[in-house]
Design an enzyme around this catalytic site. Structure first.
Site, PDB file in Angstrom:
ATOM      1  N   ASP A  17      33.657  44.710  32.028  1.00  0.00           N
ATOM      2  CA  ASP A  17      33.747  44.053  33.334  1.00  0.00           C
ATOM      3  C   ASP A  17      32.586  43.071  33.518  1.00  0.00           C
ATOM      4  OD1 ASP A  17      35.376  44.395  35.950  1.00  0.00           O
ATOM      5  OD2 ASP A  17      33.301  44.399  36.650  1.00  0.00           O
ATOM      6  N   GLU A  67      35.508  40.310  30.415  1.00  0.00           N
ATOM      7  CA  GLU A  67      35.833  39.572  31.635  1.00  0.00           C
ATOM      8  C   GLU A  67      34.635  38.685  31.953  1.00  0.00           C
ATOM      9  OE1 GLU A  67      37.052  40.416  36.294  1.00  0.00           O
ATOM     10  OE2 GLU A  67      35.538  41.637  35.310  1.00  0.00           O
TER      11      GLU A  67
END
Length: 369
Positions: A17, A67
């Site tokens: 993330d 990401e």
């Protein structure tokens, strides 16, 4: 005691993330430009840290996707280039901001399709030139449903869902399918703020109404922008709670789950679900899709996204009309020696030339040299 049997599917990996935010500057400067992102995005030691992570944890042979928030093409090349030993691929989100008026998520506008094309061309061709690798996608847990955003979830629901899927699955990179995307799941269009659960949405409803717009107008913004649009339960069947649970789930289910559900689509050969299965099968069958080079055509066309893929004598031509109106190609596309590999309108044949596309029509042609 009966122990559960472990089944190894041969898949292992990690999604990291916002991993491009892990490196911060040594000196914290004052923000005199109003753009604080530059202080923590793609930081000075981020590549060093990722290389250390991969080297010291034994994940180099696993699938890893990062990401990347507000990143750049040059950095994503380095993040995903095999010789740099960082990650397998990258998510970037620039193409999901083309309907932000003045760059503001909470100000609505129609998607800027030319800007969308420019971004796809920049990232697809740029990553190829430097041996980087994209994770290609329309939907995730933080985004509205693509069909309600870039397609038409009414009259052309099925056609536009298949077109959007074709664009992504024929790209260079690894396509991602978010839960329910393969069914054509839509935004739920909640009509009351009490139905929202996402704290960002609830806060922005208050902010927007405090700025002077009506509650009805604020709900229209949320219906298009809320993260809850992508967080409704998976629609397995047409029962009361869509087969997701026996009890009432934490968030409301779109009323259209009565016909947009896995059970209904599984047995329909023309369904969105079965179209996705065909796309995935084609990608496994033809290396031109999974490994080929990419070159965009009709680059200035206001509503047609089109490109070629080539690999060892195979050539693929992909055409997609991104709007609900017919698209005149202007320049005839000659189709000698080709066959129609897949398309979202039935009964279409491969003629000598192609001059126009129907609303949201997509076609993929295979040429052999």
């Amino acid at each position: 005691m009966i122990r559960p049997r472990r089944i190894h599917r041969g898949v292992k990996g990690f999604r990291f993330d916002v991993v491009n935010l892990i490196s911060k500057p040594d000196v914290f400067e004052d923000d005199d430009k109003g753009d604080g992102r530059r202080f923590y995005t793609d930081g000075p030691r981020v590549h060093e840290y990722l290389q250390e992570l991969v080297r010291d944890t034994g994940i180099e042979d696993m699938v890893t996707v990062g990401e990347m928030s507000s990143t750049t093409l040059d950095n994503c090349i380095r993040y995903s280039r095999p010789e740099d030993r960082e990650l397998s691929m990258c998510f970037n989100f620039h193409h999901l901001k083309v309907d932000y008026r003045d760059g503001d998520k909470w100000k609505l506008m129609e998607p800027d399709l030319l800007r969308l094309k420019q971004l796809f061309m920049e990232w697809q061709e740029g990553m190829e030139r430097e041996n980087g690798w994209n994770a290609v996608f329309w939907c995730n847990h933080d985004q509205p449903r693509a069909i309600s955003r870039f397609g038409d979830d009414g009259q052309y629901w099925k056609e536009s869902a298949k077109m959007l899927a074709t664009v992504i699955h024929m790209f260079r990179g690894t396509p991602y399918v978010y839960q329910g995307e393969e069914l054509g799941m839509t935004n739920p269009y909640y009509e009351d703020i009490s139905r929202y659960r996402d704290v960002e949405s609830i806060n922005y409803y208050r902010i927007l109404t405090e700025q002077g717009i009506t509650g009805e107008e604020a709900l229209k913004v949320l219906a298009a922008r809320s993260r809850d649009n992508g967080r409704t339960p998976m629609q397995w069947d047409g029962s009361r709670y869509a087969g997701f649970s026996q009890g009432e789930p934490w968030i409301g289910i779109p009323e259209n789950h009565s016909y947009i559900n896995a059970q209904a689509e599984a047995g329909d050969s023309g369904s969105i679900l079965n179209y996705y299965k065909r796309l995935i099968a084609l990608r496994k069958e033809y290396k031109v899709i999974s490994e080929g080079e990419i070159e965009f055509i009709y680059r200035e066309h206001p509503q047609v996204l089109a490109y070629r893929r080539t690999y060892r004598g195979q050539e693929l031509v992909v055409l997609a009309n991104m709007k609900a109106s017919e698209a005149d190609l202007g320049e005839r596309l000659e189709l000698d020696g080709c066959r129609l590999l897949i398309g979202n309108y039935t009964g279409e044949e491969c003629g000598q030339a192609l001059e126009r596309l129907k609303p949201y029509e997509c076609r993929v042609y295979m040429k052999t040299r």
